[in-house]
Each structure stands twice: as structure tokens, then as C-alpha cells.
Design an enzyme around this catalytic site. Structure first.
Site, PDB file in Angstrom:
ATOM      1  N   ASN A 299      18.600  19.772  18.856  1.00 25.53           N
ATOM      2  CA  ASN A 299      18.918  19.928  17.432  1.00 25.53           C
ATOM      3  C   ASN A 299      17.619  20.199  16.689  1.00 25.53           C
ATOM      4  OD1 ASN A 299      21.478  19.239  18.205  1.00 25.53           O
ATOM      5  ND2 ASN A 299      21.604  17.354  16.985  1.00 25.53           N
ATOM      6  N   GLU A 359      22.569  22.026  17.706  1.00 21.00           N
ATOM      7  CA  GLU A 359      22.691  22.082  16.245  1.00 21.00           C
ATOM      8  C   GLU A 359      21.530  22.863  15.667  1.00 21.00           C
ATOM      9  OE1 GLU A 359      23.013  18.372  14.050  1.00 21.00           O
ATOM     10  OE2 GLU A 359      24.394  17.567  15.546  1.00 21.00           O
TER      11      GLU A 359
HETATM   12  C1  FCB Z   1      21.952  16.048  12.291  1.00 23.36           C
HETATM   13  C2  FCB Z   1      23.253  15.376  12.641  1.00 23.36           C
HETATM   14  C3  FCB Z   1      24.470  16.097  12.114  1.00 23.36           C
HETATM   15  C4  FCB Z   1      24.241  16.633  10.718  1.00 23.36           C
HETATM   16  C5  FCB Z   1      22.952  17.425  10.652  1.00 23.36           C
HETATM   17  C6  FCB Z   1      22.683  18.037   9.302  1.00 23.36           C
HETATM   18  O1  FCB Z   1      20.928  15.097  12.299  1.00 23.36           O
HETATM   19  O2  FCB Z   1      23.377  15.268  14.031  1.00 23.36           O
HETATM   20  O3  FCB Z   1      25.550  15.218  12.168  1.00 23.36           O
HETATM   21  O4  FCB Z   1      24.285  15.621   9.803  1.00 23.36           O
HETATM   22  O5  FCB Z   1      21.881  16.616  11.019  1.00 23.36           O
END
Ligand code: FCB
Length: 453
Positions: A299, A359
């Protein structure tokens, strides 16, 4: 501009998490989670909101799958609400919870969308919190029981499992900084929670593998690029500490390198860890945490611009004066190159054999205009710039297998409530109407062409 083509089997997806979209917080036997408790505590969420209803995905999941199909998604990353399945965290199973996820998985597969399932995206059963939560070792054992229940029932159809989402947030953001549930401000608890959540991952990985033959198992870590504008030795030391706190504290043990020695030393000096044996580490833990995994979930959103703390504590301080890049509505600087650097580091330095970006995305408030459309050009620019960096990493030899945009829908953004909108799809929280933003149309084209222009 040139057109960049992605590998044929590249997995284009979008991500969500249970608490942020499902709603139905007390429906069909679901137990209470720490986020239910936290959002119902005054003062914790910026707009006083809760996830009680959120995007009402629990009732609208069929429509939401239709949206994913219209987008052309090849994969969908979602999480399972532990207290929907085991209302008390351990023990009695709530069959309707299992059935909900089972139907969701079947419908995704029927729609040709590969499910990527996260087992823990922060909604710990409140019953386990009552017994001490993640700072307690027993919570890691409870997680294994839960992982076993879920993968025994869905493991025949789900072949991509993510144990934990963002252990840094579970450990530090929730127990040391106190911004997330359960909202503690305690370094020692943050360190113990971090250890137990990693242990939960390591213990569960072989269980998942056994229950879900042929599946890929991994963990999702969040990374922030740590930088300084003025590379003095003090500032560079601050950058290294930040990287140790945020990135290496989790990455190193997962890849068999134990906790980073410089950080153990720093935490000892600060009194956050005992001077000798670290009480929460039991023999065999570090081997368990370094369990074999098939991929790493990444992420990535932003960077941190840092300098040495003026008091000489050795801990980093923000350097807002030099954080001059354009920002998203979260206040996060847009730094696409950090993604390229990170992917290279993970593969070439840590030898990570396979990576998915689980993400990446941006909060911009743009909503429907007079024409009823959402012209979120800034989100398109953000995604395009990051896709290009991902492509550059692929070209440099990084085994990046897929990319999940955060998020499919506007949703409940934790402590920020409904004030931040990350979705490719606009959600009207009063009517639950969904509207494709321009970024969704643009992403549909990227997926269809398997290329970014
Ligand atoms: C991450 C989270 C996700 C969302 C994004 C913006 O830290 O995993 O749930 O809130 O940020």
C-alpha cells in the site's frame, strides 16, 4: 506521450474493506467490533459519523458487483468482518456471516472477477478487545482460529489471501498515536500489538495454505517514502529512524531479518522496550513471523519530508516547510516516484518474489456537477502518474503482478469519517446512489487496453 503496455496477465483491480463499506453493523448476528465501539464514542471521528450504514454494501453487493463488471475489473480486494463470522472472536460461528461472504465470492467468480480476500482490515471483535486486544498474545491465537474457519469454508474458491492489512496501523496508529481504534497512546502497547499482529500473520499462513490448496498467501504492508530536503547527518539519521519505525519494523521480520537492531536500540534508549530480553518475544516467534509467503501486498500513497527533531531526541520531526509538492485532500503529498523506488527496493534489496500493489489512490472531493457527472481530473492524473511508475518498475525487472486502486467506492475513511472521498465511484450517502466518476471511465479504458497513455 508514449503508450505503456502492461503484461498480458496483469491483474487490474480495486479494493475496499468491510467496515468502510458494509454497514449492517448489527444485522444477521454480527458481533460488535472495536470500530463500532470507537465510532460510537464521541470525539473520535471528525464528522461524528459511524460505519453503521456506510455504503450499505451488505445489502447492495449484487449492484456493486455489477459496477465492478461495468468497470471491467479483473480482480476485487475486499475484507471479511471477523465479528460477522465469529461474533465473540472465537468459539461460536455465525453461519449467516459465512453465507454472506460465500455468496459474494460465488457471484464474483461468476462475473469473472478474481477475489483477493483480506482477513483482517482492522475490525477486531470487541469481545477480544475486552480481553486486552492486540497487545495480548492470545489475540494472535484467536486470529488463527478465525483464519481457519474462513479458509475452510472459502478456501476451495478463493485463491488469493491477505492475512493482515497494514500492521503499522494496527500497532502504532491504533495503540501509540491513538488515532484509530482502540485509540491508545502507549508505545509499549504499540510495540506489543505490532508483534502480535505479525505473529498472527505468521501462524495463520500455513493454516491458510493447508485449507486452500494452491492458493497464494501474503501480507499487506503500508510504506511511506522517507525523505529530507537537507541531507545533513542529523537529518539523514532522522530519515533512517522514520524508515525504521514505519517500514523496516514490519518488512524486516516478515523477510526473516528480525527486528532492525538500530530501532531496538532506539526504543530501548527511549524506554519503550525493556533493556534486556524483549518480554513479548517468545522463542520461535521470529521464525513464525518469517513464514513462507507467496507475495507481498504493497500500500503506497505518499512521502514524509523529515528533519532531525530540534530537541535532539533522535526521533524525526516533520519538515512542513519543505513538503512543497501538490497534495490530495488528505493533505498527502503526491510523490509517484516513491512508488518506483519502493518497488525496486522490495524486490532487489529484500528479494520479494512477487508483488501486488494492494492499495494506491487519492482523496479528492469532486462531486457531481450541473451535468450530473464527476470530473475528477486530479484523481486521473494521480493514478496515471503512479501507473507509469509501476510500469517503469516492471521494465526494471520488478515482478509486479497487479494493481488495486483504493477505492472502488467513496466510503467511511476511518477517523476522517465521510469527509474524504477515495472512490472511483461517487456515493451519495443519503440515497446510496452510485455514479461513475470520470476516473472510473478512464480506468475502464486502461484495463480494456491493458495500457496507460
Ligand atoms: C489505508 C487503509 C485503507 C484506506 C486508505 C486511504 O491505510 O488500508 O483502508 O483508509 O488508507
Amino acid at each position: 506521450m508514449t503508450t505503456l503496455h502492461f503484461p498480458t496477465d496483469f491483474v487490474w483491480g480495486a479494493a475496499t474493506s468491510a467496515y468502510q463499506i458494509e454497514g449492517a453493523w448489527q444485522t444477521d448476528g454480527k458481533g460488535e467490533s472495536i470500530w463500532d465501539r470507537f465510532t460510537h464514542t464521541p470525539g473520535k471521528i471528525i464528522d461524528g459519523s459511524t460505519g453503521d450504514v456506510a455504503c450499505d454494501h451488505y445489502h447492495r453487493w449484487q449492484d456493486d458487483i455489477a459496477l465492478m463488471q461495468a468497470l471491467g475489473l479483473r480482480a476485487y480486494r475486499f475484507s471479511i468482518a471477523w465479528p460477522r463470522v465469529l461474533p465473540q472472536g472465537v468459539g461460536a460461528v455465525n453461519q449467516s456471516g459465512i453465507d454472506f461472504y460465500s455468496r459474494l465470492v460465488d457471484a464474483l467468480l461468476a462475473a469473472g472477477i478474481t477475489p483477493f480476500v483480506t482477513l483482517y482490515h482492522w475490525d477486531l471483535p470487541q469481545a477480544l478487545q475486552e480481553r486486552g486486544g492486540w497487545p495480548q498474545r492470545a489475540t494472535a491465537a484467536a486470529f488463527v482460529e478465525y483464519a481457519d474457519v474462513i479458509t475452510r469454508t472459502l478456501g476451495d474458491r478463493v485463491k488469493h489471501w491477505i492475512t493482515i492489512n497494514e500492521p503499522w496501523c494496527v500497532g502504532f496508529l491504533s495503540h501509540q498515536i491513538g488515532e484509530h481504534a482502540p485509540g491508545w497512546h502507549d508505545w509499549r502497547a504499540g510495540l506489543a500489538a505490532s508483534h502480535h499482529v505479525l505473529l498472527a500473520h505468521g501462524w495463520a499462513a500455513p493454516v491458510i495454505r493447508r485449507n486452500s490448496p494452491g492458493a497464494e498467501v501474503g501480507i499487506t504492508l503500508n510504506f511511506t517514502a522517507a525523505t529530507t530536503a537537507t541531507p545533513t547527518s542529523e537529518n539523514l539519521a532522522a530519515v533512517r529512524v522514520y524508515d525504521g519505525y514505519f517500514n523496516r519494523w514490519f518488512l524486516d521480520p516478515v523477510y526473516g531479518r528480525h527486528y532492525p537492531a538500530d530501532m531496538v536500540e532506539a526504543y530501548r534508549k527511549a524506554g519503550f522496550l525493556p533493556a534486556h530480553a524483549i518480554d513479548f518475544i517468545v522463542e520461535g516467534d521470529m521464525e513464525a513471523i518469517a513464514a513462507h509467503t507467496d507475495f507481498l501486498g504493497v500500500n503506497y500513497y505518499t512521502r514524509a519530508v523529515l528533519k532531525a527533531d530540534a530537541a535532539g531526541s533522535g526521533f524525526p520531526a516533520d519538515d512542513p516547510e519543505h513538503a512543497t509538492l501538490p497534495r490530495t485532500d488528505m493533505g498527502w503529498e503526491i510523490y509517484p516516484q516513491g512508488l518506483y523506488d519502493l518497488l525496486g527496493r522490495l524486490h532487489f534489496e529484500y528479494r520479494v518474489p512477487k508483488l501486488y500493489i494492494t492499495e494506491n489512490g487519492a482523496s479528492f472531493a469532486d462531486g457531481p456537477g450541473a451535468d450530473g457527472m464527476v470530473h475528477d481530473t486530479r484523481r486521473i492524473d494521480y493514478l496515471r502518474a503512479h501507473f507509469r511508475q509501476a510500469h517503469a518498475a516492471l521494465a526494471a525487472g520488478v515482478p509486479l503482478a497487479g494493481y488495486f486502486v483504493w477505492s472502488l467506492l467513496d466510503n467511511f475513511e476511518w477517523a476522517k469519517g465521510y469527509t474524504e472521498r477515495f472512490g472511483l465511484v461517487w456515493v451519495d450517502y443519503t440515497t446510496q446512489q452510485r455514479i461513475f466518476k470520470d476516473s472510473a471511465r478512464w480506468y475502464r479504458q486502461v484495463i480494456a487496453e491493458n495500457a496507460v497513455t
